[in-house]
Design an enzyme around this catalytic site. Structure first.
Site: not given
Ligand code: AR6
Length: 179
Positions: A16, A30, A38-40, A123-124, A127
């Site tokens: 993590d 973004n 997600g991770v954001d 991006s995985t 996105y």
């Protein structure tokens, strides 16, 4: 898995990103820099409202670019926010933009004297970039950067799933063969 390129250790771990203790973690953000999933989402949840307050002052970020905030309550002192490309078919500049995310994030790290940086698999997720292709681009871009700059001391990829870890491991092994 760990390989040294020039003066830089490149490490892959499964885990993590929000728990990282490197000088900076990279956020797969973004263009608004105002948060997301997600991770954001995980970074803003773990780091607290200070990160978003700093992001509001940055005026967004172009795809392939990177901007710095502090890490709020994270163990990492800084967050480098970068915006990966949305994957269409790989024929719309996606590889160059994804490579740029990694290289611009490392530029920002060096500008601030940071010695260790952790990346997610940019991006995985939302996105849609295929893992194996993203891994090849990400590791290739990092390899090129650290051979040229001989900094930072440590670049770590923190992969969130066994599939991501496997894809990035295969790509790292391939890049190492270029040595
Ligand atoms: N630690 C490490 N990796 C993680 C974590 C975590 N805590 N959580 C998810 N991942 P994504 P993107 C992995 O969707 O594709 C956001 O809404 C995940 O499994 O976070 O660049 C932004 O605001 C995947 O492999 O980022 C943007 O709108 C990787 O992180 C958009 O998503 C990236 O998945 C960006 O999409």
């Amino acid at each position: 898995m760990e390989i040294t390129f020039g003066s830089t250790k490149v490490q892959l771990v499964e885990g993590d990103l929000t728990r990282e203790t490197t000088d900076a973690v990279v956020n797969a953000a973004n263009k608004t820099l105002l948060g997301g999933g997600g991770v954001d989402g995980a970074i803003h949840r773990a780091g607290g409202p200070q990160i978003l307050a700093e992001c509001r002052k940055l005026g967004g970020c172009e795809t392939g670019e990177a901007k710095l905030t502090t890490g709020g309550k994270l163990a990492a002192r800084y967050v480098i926010h970068t915006v990966g490309p949305v994957y269409r078919d790989g024929q719309h500049g996606e590889p160059a933009l994804l490579a740029s995310c990694h290289q611009r994030s490392l530029d920002v790290a060096l500008q601030h004297g940071l010695e260790s940086v952790s990346f997610p698999a940019i991006s995985t997720g939302v996105y849609g970039y295929p893992l194996d292709q993203a891994a090849e681009v990400a590791l290739g871009a990092v390899h090129e950067f650290v051979i040229e700059h001989r900094q930072p001391k440590l670049v770590r990829f923190v992969l969130f799933s066994p599939a991501a870890f496997q894809a990035y491991s295969a790509a790292l092994a391939q890049v190492a063969q270029r040595l």
